[in-house]
Scaffold this motif. Structure first.
Motif, PDB file in Angstrom:
ATOM      1  N   LEU A  32       0.852  -1.191   0.000  1.00  0.00           N
ATOM      2  CA  LEU A  32       0.000   0.000   0.000  1.00  0.00           C
ATOM      3  C   LEU A  32       0.883   1.235   0.000  1.00  0.00           C
ATOM      4  CD1 LEU A  32      -2.912   1.177   0.259  1.00  0.00           C
ATOM      5  CD2 LEU A  32      -2.521   1.215   2.734  1.00  0.00           C
ATOM      6  N   VAL A  33       0.744   2.081  -1.029  1.00  0.00           N
ATOM      7  CA  VAL A  33       1.486   3.331  -1.129  1.00  0.00           C
ATOM      8  C   VAL A  33       0.605   4.442  -0.578  1.00  0.00           C
ATOM      9  CG1 VAL A  33       2.634   4.964  -2.658  1.00  0.00           C
ATOM     10  CG2 VAL A  33       2.786   2.510  -3.124  1.00  0.00           C
ATOM     11  N   ILE A  34       1.174   5.290   0.280  1.00  0.00           N
ATOM     12  CA  ILE A  34       0.447   6.377   0.927  1.00  0.00           C
ATOM     13  C   ILE A  34       1.075   7.695   0.513  1.00  0.00           C
ATOM     14  CG2 ILE A  34      -0.329   7.328   3.137  1.00  0.00           C
ATOM     15  CD1 ILE A  34       0.089   4.574   4.352  1.00  0.00           C
ATOM     16  N   GLY A  35       0.255   8.691   0.165  1.00  0.00           N
ATOM     17  CA  GLY A  35       0.746  10.004  -0.219  1.00  0.00           C
ATOM     18  C   GLY A  35      -0.389  10.903  -0.670  1.00  0.00           C
ATOM     19  N   ARG A  36      -0.027  12.083  -1.225  1.00  0.00           N
ATOM     20  CA  ARG A  36      -1.024  13.055  -1.682  1.00  0.00           C
ATOM     21  C   ARG A  36      -1.543  12.756  -3.080  1.00  0.00           C
ATOM     22  NH1 ARG A  36       0.572  17.536  -2.925  1.00  0.00           N
ATOM     23  NH2 ARG A  36       2.841  17.319  -2.740  1.00  0.00           N
ATOM     24  N   HIS A  53       4.654   9.194  -0.463  1.00  0.00           N
ATOM     25  CA  HIS A  53       5.409   9.421   0.773  1.00  0.00           C
ATOM     26  C   HIS A  53       6.029   8.132   1.310  1.00  0.00           C
ATOM     27  CE1 HIS A  53       6.044  12.281   4.207  1.00  0.00           C
ATOM     28  NE2 HIS A  53       6.399  11.127   4.759  1.00  0.00           N
ATOM     29  N   ALA A  54       5.210   7.091   1.519  1.00  0.00           N
ATOM     30  CA  ALA A  54       5.699   5.857   2.137  1.00  0.00           C
ATOM     31  C   ALA A  54       4.902   4.675   1.590  1.00  0.00           C
ATOM     32  CB  ALA A  54       5.592   5.931   3.660  1.00  0.00           C
ATOM     33  N   ARG A  55       5.456   3.487   1.827  1.00  0.00           N
ATOM     34  CA  ARG A  55       4.789   2.259   1.381  1.00  0.00           C
ATOM     35  C   ARG A  55       4.810   1.258   2.524  1.00  0.00           C
ATOM     36  NH1 ARG A  55       7.822   1.180  -2.503  1.00  0.00           N
ATOM     37  NH2 ARG A  55       9.142  -0.454  -1.591  1.00  0.00           N
ATOM     38  N   ILE A  56       3.660   0.599   2.730  1.00  0.00           N
ATOM     39  CA  ILE A  56       3.552  -0.475   3.715  1.00  0.00           C
ATOM     40  C   ILE A  56       3.333  -1.762   2.946  1.00  0.00           C
ATOM     41  CG2 ILE A  56       2.222  -1.393   5.644  1.00  0.00           C
ATOM     42  CD1 ILE A  56       1.643   1.440   6.493  1.00  0.00           C
ATOM     43  N   GLU A  57       4.209  -2.722   3.144  1.00  0.00           N
ATOM     44  CA  GLU A  57       4.183  -3.945   2.350  1.00  0.00           C
ATOM     45  C   GLU A  57       4.439  -5.147   3.237  1.00  0.00           C
ATOM     46  OE1 GLU A  57       7.218  -3.204  -0.488  1.00  0.00           O
ATOM     47  OE2 GLU A  57       8.876  -3.590   0.908  1.00  0.00           O
ATOM     48  N   PRO A  58       3.908  -6.325   2.859  1.00  0.00           N
ATOM     49  CA  PRO A  58       4.160  -7.547   3.635  1.00  0.00           C
ATOM     50  C   PRO A  58       5.587  -8.015   3.449  1.00  0.00           C
ATOM     51  CG  PRO A  58       2.849  -8.041   1.693  1.00  0.00           C
ATOM     52  CD  PRO A  58       2.970  -6.546   1.733  1.00  0.00           C
ATOM     53  N   ALA A  59       6.137  -8.566   4.527  1.00  0.00           N
ATOM     54  CA  ALA A  59       7.513  -9.091   4.498  1.00  0.00           C
ATOM     55  C   ALA A  59       7.685 -10.046   5.661  1.00  0.00           C
ATOM     56  CB  ALA A  59       8.537  -7.959   4.576  1.00  0.00           C
ATOM     57  N   ALA A  60       8.149 -11.269   5.346  1.00  0.00           N
ATOM     58  CA  ALA A  60       8.466 -12.278   6.360  1.00  0.00           C
ATOM     59  C   ALA A  60       7.285 -12.548   7.277  1.00  0.00           C
ATOM     60  CB  ALA A  60       9.681 -11.846   7.171  1.00  0.00           C
ATOM     61  N   GLY A  61       6.094 -12.637   6.719  1.00  0.00           N
ATOM     62  CA  GLY A  61       4.914 -12.933   7.505  1.00  0.00           C
ATOM     63  C   GLY A  61       4.377 -11.767   8.294  1.00  0.00           C
ATOM     64  N   SER A  62       4.950 -10.590   8.148  1.00  0.00           N
ATOM     65  CA  SER A  62       4.481  -9.397   8.846  1.00  0.00           C
ATOM     66  C   SER A  62       4.435  -8.252   7.844  1.00  0.00           C
ATOM     67  CB  SER A  62       5.388  -9.067  10.028  1.00  0.00           C
ATOM     68  OG  SER A  62       4.882  -7.963  10.746  1.00  0.00           O
ATOM     69  N   TYR A  63       4.529  -7.027   8.325  1.00  0.00           N
ATOM     70  CA  TYR A  63       4.515  -5.857   7.454  1.00  0.00           C
ATOM     71  C   TYR A  63       5.678  -4.949   7.813  1.00  0.00           C
ATOM     72  CZ  TYR A  63      -0.135  -6.975   5.639  1.00  0.00           C
ATOM     73  OH  TYR A  63      -1.187  -7.576   5.007  1.00  0.00           O
ATOM     74  N   VAL A  64       6.147  -4.202   6.806  1.00  0.00           N
ATOM     75  CA  VAL A  64       7.201  -3.216   7.011  1.00  0.00           C
ATOM     76  C   VAL A  64       6.735  -1.892   6.431  1.00  0.00           C
ATOM     77  CG1 VAL A  64       9.100  -4.876   6.990  1.00  0.00           C
ATOM     78  CG2 VAL A  64       8.359  -3.827   4.853  1.00  0.00           C
TER      79      VAL A  64
END
Length: 223
Positions: A32-36, A53-64
């Motif tokens: 998920l990319v977040i920004g204006r 601005h930032a991205r939240i993505e799954p990694a190793a069974g969690s999110y970063v």
């Protein structure tokens, strides 16, 4: 898509705690990319946020959370991060918008990372800890420890340079009554000796001059 991918991906979501869209809930089903910018995963109306601005993505069974080289940076629990794993209860700040990350599969008893504590806070001791007020024996009276003696602070340079104030009404000691300079009698004696030496030198000089003049006259009168 492989079936095992859905088993490893945790059910998580974001809740906007503060900002223009406070209270909004966003489910995380993938990157998920977040920004204006309007045509991205999550567009927010925040003037302090970058277009992407930032991205939240799954990694190793969690999110970063990954900062996309934004102008104001991405904060995780009050500190700037480039790439960091998320835990349940973490707060991600993008511009002036604060997101709380929640993980439905996380253990409710697991502790989350606290927000950065403000300067000047004092930790409160646990009253039920060993030795606390709730665990003391009722038959044993509570003893209070004496307060430590205050440590004198160093005097500033201005105060150290000032002369000490003398109390004139305080009783004087014997050594303080003794004269610190020569007495009047010693001064008179020294003055008299000095005057005598001056007159003696003058008298000797006059006698020598008179003797020299007399010898000169006698020398001129002899044939």
């Amino acid at each position: 898509m492989p079936r095992f991918f859905f088993r490893e991906l945790r059910v998580a979501f974001l809740i906007i705690e503060s900002g223009p869209e406070q209270g909004r809930k966003v489910d995380l089903g993938g990157p998920l990319v977040i920004g204006r910018q309007t045509r991205i995963g999550l567009s927010i109306k925040d003037a302090k946020a970058s277009r992407e601005h930032a991205r939240i993505e799954p990694a190793a069974g969690s999110y970063v959370v990954v900062d996309l080289q934004s102008s104001n940076g991405t904060l995780l629990n009050g500190r700037k991060v480039e790439r960091e794993f998320l835990q349940a209860g973490d707060r991600v700040t993008i511009g002036q918008t604060v997101f709380r990350f929640e993980d439905a599969d996380a253990n409710p008893a697991s502790s989350t990372r606290p927000m950065k504590e403000p300067i000047g806070t004092t930790p409160v001791s646990n009253p039920r800890a060993p030795g606390g007020p709730f665990n003391q024996d009722p038959a044993t009276p509570a003893t209070s420890r004496p307060a430590p003696a205050p440590v004198p602070a160093a005097l500033p340079a201005e105060a150290a340079a000032q002369p000490a104030i003398v109390d004139r009404n305080a009783p004087r000691l014997r050594y303080q009554d003794q004269s610190r300079g020569p007495g009047f009698l010693a001064i008179v004696v020294c003055t008299a000796i000095l005057v005598g030496l001056v007159f003696a030198a003058r008298w000797i000089g006059q006698r020598a001059i008179a003797k020299a003049i007399l010898e000169r006259k006698q020398g001129t009168q002899s044939p």
